[in-house]
Design a protein around this motif. Structure first.
Motif, PDB file in Angstrom:
ATOM      1  N   THR A 246     -14.020  42.699 -52.350  1.00  0.00           N
ATOM      2  CA  THR A 246     -15.219  42.738 -53.193  1.00  0.00           C
ATOM      3  C   THR A 246     -15.167  41.740 -54.335  1.00  0.00           C
ATOM      4  OG1 THR A 246     -14.247  44.477 -54.560  1.00  0.00           O
ATOM      5  CG2 THR A 246     -15.566  45.188 -52.667  1.00  0.00           C
ATOM      6  N   LEU A 247     -14.012  41.119 -54.561  1.00  0.00           N
ATOM      7  CA  LEU A 247     -13.887  40.164 -55.661  1.00  0.00           C
ATOM      8  C   LEU A 247     -14.884  39.026 -55.509  1.00  0.00           C
ATOM      9  CD1 LEU A 247     -10.008  39.818 -56.042  1.00  0.00           C
ATOM     10  CD2 LEU A 247     -11.557  41.169 -57.457  1.00  0.00           C
ATOM     11  N   ASP A 248     -15.404  38.573 -56.640  1.00  0.00           N
ATOM     12  CA  ASP A 248     -16.313  37.441 -56.691  1.00  0.00           C
ATOM     13  C   ASP A 248     -15.540  36.281 -57.311  1.00  0.00           C
ATOM     14  OD1 ASP A 248     -18.291  35.639 -58.070  1.00  0.00           O
ATOM     15  OD2 ASP A 248     -19.713  36.983 -57.109  1.00  0.00           O
ATOM     16  N   ALA A 276     -17.645  48.698 -56.596  1.00  0.00           N
ATOM     17  CA  ALA A 276     -17.022  47.478 -56.084  1.00  0.00           C
ATOM     18  C   ALA A 276     -16.466  46.642 -57.236  1.00  0.00           C
ATOM     19  CB  ALA A 276     -18.034  46.667 -55.283  1.00  0.00           C
ATOM     20  N   ILE A 277     -15.182  46.287 -57.145  1.00  0.00           N
ATOM     21  CA  ILE A 277     -14.539  45.470 -58.165  1.00  0.00           C
ATOM     22  C   ILE A 277     -14.953  44.011 -57.968  1.00  0.00           C
ATOM     23  CG2 ILE A 277     -12.358  44.662 -59.112  1.00  0.00           C
ATOM     24  CD1 ILE A 277     -12.659  47.533 -59.690  1.00  0.00           C
ATOM     25  N   LEU A 278     -15.564  43.422 -58.976  1.00  0.00           N
ATOM     26  CA  LEU A 278     -16.012  42.033 -58.906  1.00  0.00           C
ATOM     27  C   LEU A 278     -14.980  41.078 -59.511  1.00  0.00           C
ATOM     28  CD1 LEU A 278     -19.726  42.639 -59.967  1.00  0.00           C
ATOM     29  CD2 LEU A 278     -18.781  42.512 -57.651  1.00  0.00           C
ATOM     30  N   HIS A 481     -13.103  50.113 -56.010  1.00  0.00           N
ATOM     31  CA  HIS A 481     -12.455  49.715 -54.756  1.00  0.00           C
ATOM     32  C   HIS A 481     -12.527  48.209 -54.578  1.00  0.00           C
ATOM     33  CE1 HIS A 481     -16.729  50.343 -53.759  1.00  0.00           C
ATOM     34  NE2 HIS A 481     -16.565  49.370 -52.876  1.00  0.00           N
ATOM     35  N   LEU A 482     -11.632  47.700 -53.758  1.00  0.00           N
ATOM     36  CA  LEU A 482     -11.521  46.260 -53.519  1.00  0.00           C
ATOM     37  C   LEU A 482     -11.976  45.856 -52.116  1.00  0.00           C
ATOM     38  CD1 LEU A 482      -8.076  45.833 -55.259  1.00  0.00           C
ATOM     39  CD2 LEU A 482     -10.156  44.615 -55.933  1.00  0.00           C
TER      40      LEU A 482
END
Length: 597
Positions: A246-248, A276-278, A481-482
């Protein structure tokens, strides 16, 4: 004179053939029995042993799956490297010195290095010794041109983990390392080899089974000298699966940039609706490519593992005093108790005495008669002392628990996560984890400190972001969450309704908005392109004795948040509005630019 015959001697000579025949029959029977025992009773076992002596399996390691950000940008991949190996079984006796000298001259590798590597032995390579790694294309070409005259040496391909962005997201993404002998005893049953690498922390560890793939290999027949005679079979390795997190990447990069220059700290950005973890950044950090090196010196290891700055330690999931970012929790407890409803107004002053100490307001004078919203706007300590002391430790503790404090957040890499601390009367009566029960009672000073997030309260930046998501999303506790995994993160049990009244939420949110509009968070307005932001500054005394921490927790847009950002600057005195707020603003600016596209 005639010699008389000896009847006993004659009888002995007559028995000799029978004795010899008996011995022959005995040994023949023993041999038949032995052959029967070997071939009939243990035939399959012995055939297997013979094959083991004749057949070798040359393992081929799998390519580990890539890790991609939410837009498909590569965060972690694998790369091929060429390594030089010595195969002792193929090395003619006494030929090592000559081979060493030729390799040194041909590949420009010091003889001393080759000798040292040989003395180390095969290690986890089983049948071969690594003499050099990451050979250049020129070195590989030179070796192949002379390979027929370099018996016992081999250049082979290896697969190592690659982190193209260096230290970016290192605590979150993690790294891989060779498995230990103790781990191998357990993991061998799952298809691991002694040469395998395993995820140690972060996503690499949490999704090890998804990423790792399956080993393959070549089955070859060898002679008594260990020389390969022919290939009997080939089974290709199976690559691991790619993993989208989910990382940006742009937000993660902005967070890492914002943390530069701070002695320590963390930034968390998440979607308050889904969890969602950004972005999840921590400083100091490390370059996970370090762990992909096949050879490292003790000095290099000590520089990383023994560093006083603890670069392997994730500040995003360690607990610290939250200071005034905690005041919305006290406000929630006050309104939930019924003792201090939403329209409550209290007289604030220079300081209020609890126990033997006069607890001050940060401006030294107070702010007059104010309610919850202006108390957040001005960050009045004496207003929240009165709320917290009036409510009591257990109702305030219960409010904190409802907002997700004192327990794991649910993130996949939670084995690295602190659960924090929210002290209360029962905790103190049990000895505060360090004293004997009954010797460390709860005192008025504790209650005052608890009310403004000091001393007996410690939370992680990730926990704080989860709590502020409740204010941003209308009262739901989400699960950070990732990886989405195809789950509905807006449904129970991953998202649950908090027992909080709409009027309580509205009051807290209006106060958080006032902080940015005309209060301690006014500097956020320096970025004109941002949508309405609601948040809270925090300056916290370090209960371990170091300089103050700086905090800023916020969500945007107001009133229905789409992103929560928590910025934490460890031991950075000067205030949350001076140090932490600009960090959060940098992340929000990048987010706003993406949102407007």
């Amino acid at each position: 004179m005639a010699i008389a015959s000896n009847p006993h001697r004659s009888a002995g000579l007559q028995r000799q053939p029978a004795v010899l025949l008996g011995l022959v029959l005995f040994f023949a029977s023993a041999m038949v029995l032995r052959l029967g025992w070997l071939q009939l009773l243990h035939g399959s076992e012995n055939r297997e042993r013979a094959d083991e002596n004749r057949i070798r399996l040359l393992a081929r390691n799998p390519v580990r799956g890539r890790i991609l950000d939410r837009h498909g940008q590569v965060l972690v991949s694998s790369r091929l490297i060429y390594s030089l190996y010595l195969q002792p079984k193929d090395l003619p006796k006494g030929s090592w010195p000559a081979l060493r000298d030729r390799l040194s001259a041909l590949l420009k590798i010091p003889q001393k290095q080759l000798e040292q590597r040989k003395r180390r032995g095969p290690g986890k390579q089983e049948y071969r010794i690594e003499l050099a790694s990451e050979l250049t294309p020129e070195q590989v070409l030179r070796f192949r041109e002379q390979a027929s005259d370099l018996r016992g040496a081999q250049v082979d391909l290896d697969v190592v983990r690659s982190y193209p962005h260096g230290s970016l997201g290192s605590h979150t993404l993690g790294y891989t390392q060779p498995i230990t002998e103790q781990e191998y005893k357990v993991l061998a049953k799952r298809g691991y080899k002694i040469r395998d690498r395993i995820g140690r922390i972060g996503v690499e560890a949490a999704y090890e089974q998804h990423l790792r793939g399956t080993w393959g290999g070549q089955m070859v027949e060898v002679n008594a000298m260990g020389e390969i005679q022919r290939v009997l079979g080939d089974r290709p390795s199976k690559a691991g699966k790619d993993l989208v997190v989910t990382l940006d990447l742009p937000l993660q990069r902005a967070a890492e940039t914002a943390l530069k220059g701070k002695p320590g700290g963390a930034i968390v950005a998440l979607n308050p609706r889904t969890g969602a973890i950004l972005a999840l950044a921590s400083r100091p950090n490390f370059d996970p490519n370090f762990f992909s090196k096949t050879v490292t010196t003790q000095r290099e290891y000590d520089a990383l593992f023994a560093s006083p700055s603890k670069p392997l330690f994730s500040r995003a999931m360690n607990a610290y005093d939250p200071g005034s970012t905690w005041k919305p929790v006290t406000a929630f407890a006050g309104m939930a108790s019924g003792k201090f409803p939403a329209n409550t107004k209290l007289m604030t002053r220079g300081c209020i005495t609890y126990g033997g100490h006069c607890f001050p307001d940060h401006n030294g004078a107070g702010f007059g008669l104010i309610g919850y919203e202006d108390a957040l706007r001005f960050s009045s300590n004496t207003f929240y002392y009165q709320i917290g002391v009036g409510v009591g430790s257990m109702p305030l503790y219960d409010a904190a628990v409802k907002l997700g404090f004192t327990k794991p957040t649910g993130i996949e890499i939670g084995y690295e996560e602190s659960t924090g601390l929210v002290g209360n009367e029962q905790w103190a009566a049990k000895g505060r984890t360090w004293g004997k029960p009954g010797t460390t009672p709860w005192i008025p000073e504790d209650m005052a400190s608890m009310s403004i997030g000091q001393s007996v309260v410690q939370v992680t930046p990730l926990q704080l972001a989860r709590a502020y998501a409740v204010f941003a999303n209308g009262g739901y506790l989400i699960t950070p969450h990732l990886v989405d995994r195809g789950l509905d993160w807006t449904a129970p049990p991953r998202r649950t309704k908090v027992d909080i009244k709409p009027s309580t939420l509205a009051t807290i949110n209006r106060g958080l908005r006032k902080v940015v509009q005309e209060g301690t968070g006014y500097a956020m307005n320096q970025a004109a392109e941002l949508p309405p932001v609601a948040g809270k500054t925090g300056t916290a005394e370090d209960s371990t004795g170091g300089p103050d921490h700086a905090w800023f927790a916020c969500f945007a847009p107001y009133p229905n948040g789409e992103i929560v950002v928590v910025a934490f600057a460890q031991n950075t005195p000067g205030g949350g509005s001076v140090h932490a707020l600009p960090m959060a603003r940098q992340v929000l600016q990048v987010w706003a630019q993406q949102r407007s596209r």
